[in-house]
Design a protein around this motif. Structure first.
Motif, PDB file in Angstrom:
ATOM      1  N   ARG A  80       0.828  -1.209   0.000  1.00  9.72           N
ATOM      2  CA  ARG A  80       0.000   0.000   0.000  1.00  9.72           C
ATOM      3  C   ARG A  80       0.861   1.257   0.000  1.00  9.72           C
TER       4      ARG A  80
ATOM      5  N   ALA B 269       2.168   1.940  -3.387  1.00  8.51           N
ATOM      6  CA  ALA B 269       1.121   2.487  -4.252  1.00  8.51           C
ATOM      7  C   ALA B 269       0.926   3.978  -3.990  1.00  8.51           C
TER       8      ALA B 269
ATOM      9  N   GLN C 190      -1.203  -1.807 -11.602  1.00  7.76           N
ATOM     10  CA  GLN C 190      -2.276  -2.221 -10.706  1.00  7.76           C
ATOM     11  C   GLN C 190      -2.289  -3.736 -10.526  1.00  7.76           C
TER      12      GLN C 190
ATOM     13  N   LEU D  20       0.666  -4.679  -8.287  1.00  2.00           N
ATOM     14  CA  LEU D  20       0.413  -4.300  -6.893  1.00  2.00           C
ATOM     15  C   LEU D  20      -0.617  -5.223  -6.250  1.00  2.00           C
TER      16      LEU D  20
ATOM     17  N   TRP E 275      -3.778   4.011  -7.842  1.00  2.00           N
ATOM     18  CA  TRP E 275      -3.345   2.652  -7.524  1.00  2.00           C
ATOM     19  C   TRP E 275      -3.747   2.223  -6.117  1.00  2.00           C
ATOM     20  N   GLU E 276      -3.682   3.139  -5.156  1.00  2.00           N
ATOM     21  CA  GLU E 276      -4.062   2.740  -3.801  1.00  2.00           C
ATOM     22  C   GLU E 276      -5.540   2.373  -3.736  1.00  2.00           C
TER      23      GLU E 276
ATOM     24  N   LEU F 284      -6.404  -1.131  -5.041  1.00  2.00           N
ATOM     25  CA  LEU F 284      -5.791  -2.320  -4.446  1.00  2.00           C
ATOM     26  C   LEU F 284      -6.842  -3.371  -4.098  1.00  2.00           C
TER      27      LEU F 284
ATOM     28  N   GLU G 251       1.924   6.858  -6.912  1.00  2.00           N
ATOM     29  CA  GLU G 251       0.955   7.837  -7.417  1.00  2.00           C
ATOM     30  C   GLU G 251       1.528   9.242  -7.384  1.00  2.00           C
TER      31      GLU G 251
END
Length: 490
Positions: free
Chosen positions: A223, A226, A467, A470, A250-251, A254, A230
């Motif tokens: 996390r 991510a 993505q 991650l 991206w966060e 997740l 960003e």
């Protein structure tokens, strides 16, 4: 060590925003940790006043953003205005840029402060952080055999990896040319992602190999990576290789649910001589991804065996060209022999300013670019690179992600491989192919070896699919559990 230095970036962000603690408390805790951890040699320059000033501004509400008030460590090849940027080399001693790299500027816009500049292999050339003009970074980890031998944190982003692993920074910037984010992340039990080539601007980053260099974040968790990625990413018109693509959230995206995803297992990565515990970790990773809903499929990347020699032709060739600018004329070190001419100044400056590994790669690069050998080596390497990219394109017709080990071993002792360049170069055997193809790739902790040292699992995604990388890394992180922390000895 303060309890605050054990928190993730997400926890610090939410705690500051929710009023659980002040940004200044976070900066003070990390400044104290940096000072207490100097034995690791992770930082080349400390900037405690910067961390405090940004934290105070965040507490007053003058700075906002996803990283408001959070202090970060910056690898020493990112230009930082008014702060030494030497790329771990004596040839750039005392160089203070009058500008900011785009990645650092983006992190500033997101509200981040700076704890200092992080040690690294000279010009990012190395896999153990032993080529730095400032001396090697020491890993915070120790083997269980009682020898207390100093271990490498990996390289070239060794200072970055050691800082996060030891609690001397909540997150850091790294750069990855052939594995220099992922291998040190694996060696120190943290997360690190190299995004698609062009996601993060290279403007203001000291160049090693321009077609390979890519910035990325290193942090405690998926996390956190991510969140940082960003903030770091985005199109930059100052960089001709920058991708004009929107930056995904991206966060927010997740998810560890991999149902319907196919994970490729390349048969060529089962390499003779790799320790059994590395292959056992890989098999555990496959089972974890199956548990998350993914389907493993065997794939072939037939040109993998040529990736390492291809890399060690292309990267030195580009380095030879990029490092020609360090001649004692414009900036950095200048050595002028008595009675010498301009050529003598060039020679003396470069002889005194560059370390042995940088000289080795310049000589290799100059050789493969020379008139008699350009077609035999450099042109052929570029053709093989195209075949490696083609292998990945074909593989991604059968799968969505690829899983491999990150490195062929756990961290080794400082000095154990420094006399054998080939053995050192082999550390990047699993990481280099994704770099040659410009693909996003990430290392996530998978467990510990028999000596209690961290081992990493490596995920490779298709172009622009950070993505997917991650998410798969999150699935592994949840199943592997938290990596044991290194016991404090420094």
């Amino acid at each position: 060590m303060s309890e605050l230095t054990n928190k993730t970036i997400a926890e610090l962000r939410d705690g500051i925003a929710g009023g659980s603690f002040k940004a200044r408390e976070v900066a003070e805790a990390y400044n104290a940790a940096v000072a207490a951890g100097r034995a690791l040699n992770a930082y080349t320059v400390e900037t405690p006043d910067d961390a405090l000033a940004v934290a105070d501004a965040a507490d007053r509400g003058e700075i906002t953003g996803p990283l408001a008030g959070i202090p970060l460590g910056i690898k020493d090849l990112f230009a930082t205005e008014g702060v030494d940027t030497t790329s771990g080399s004596r040839i750039l001693k005392d160089f203070k840029p009058r500008y900011q790299s785009t990645v650092v500027a983006n992190l500033r816009k997101a509200g981040a402060g700076m704890l200092g500049k992080l040690n690294m292999d000279e010009f990012a050339m190395g896999s153990s952080n032993e080529t730095s003009a400032y001396g090697p970074v020491i890993s915070p980890w120790r083997r269980k055999d009682g020898s207390n031998a100093s271990l490498t944190p990996g390289g070239s982003s060794g200072g970055s990896a050691a800082a996060v692993s030891a609690g001397l920074a909540p997150g850091v910037t790294g750069t990855d040319t052939g594995g220099s984010i992922r291998q040190p992340a694996a060696f120190t039990g943290i997360c690190g992602i190299k995004p698609t080539y062009g996601r993060c601007s290279r403007w203001g980053i000291v160049s090693f190999a321009s077609s390979l260099d890519q910035a990325g974040p290193m942090a405690k968790t998926v996390r956190d990576c991510a969140i940082m990625l960003e903030a770091m990413s985005g199109f930059d018109p100052k960089d001709s290789t920058s991708l004009d693509e929107p930056v995904p959230q991206w966060e927010a995206g997740l998810s560890s649910n991999l149902k319907g995803k196919r994970v490729g297992i390349p048969k060529e990565y089962r390499i003779d001589g790799v320790p059994d515990e590395i292959n056992a970790l890989w098999d555990r990773g496959i089972e974890w991804l199956k548990d998350a809903g993914a389907e493993p499929v065997e794939i072939s990347l037939p040109h993998t065996k040529h990736a390492l020699p291809t890399y060690y032709i292309i990267a030195p060739a580009e380095a030879s060209s990029n490092l020609a600018r360090y001649d004692g004329v414009r900036y950095g070190l200048r050595e002028v022999p008595d009675g010498g001419n301009l050529d003598a100044m060039y020679s003396a400056t470069r002889a005194a300013g560059f370390g042995a590994e940088v000289k080795r790669r310049i000589m290799i690069g100059t050789y493969v670019l020379s008139a008699g050998f350009y077609d035999a080596y450099f042109t052929k390497a570029q053709r093989v690179r195209a075949l490696i990219k083609q292998d990945f394109r074909k593989a991604f017709e059968q799968c969505d992600l690829i899983l491999t080990p990150t490195a062929p071993s756990a961290a080794f002792g400082i000095g154990e491989k420094s006399d054998d360049p080939i053995a050192m170069y082999l550390n990047d055997v699993f990481a280099v192919p994704a770099s040659l193809a410009g693909l996003p790739a990430m290392s996530v902790p998978g467990g510990l070896d028999g000596q209690g040292l961290p081992l990493g699992l490596h995920l490779i995604g298709n172009e622009l699919d950070e993505q997917g990388v991650l998410n798969a890394a999150l699935a592994i992180e949840e199943r592997a559990g938290p990596t044991a922390r290194a016991e404090k000895w420094w």
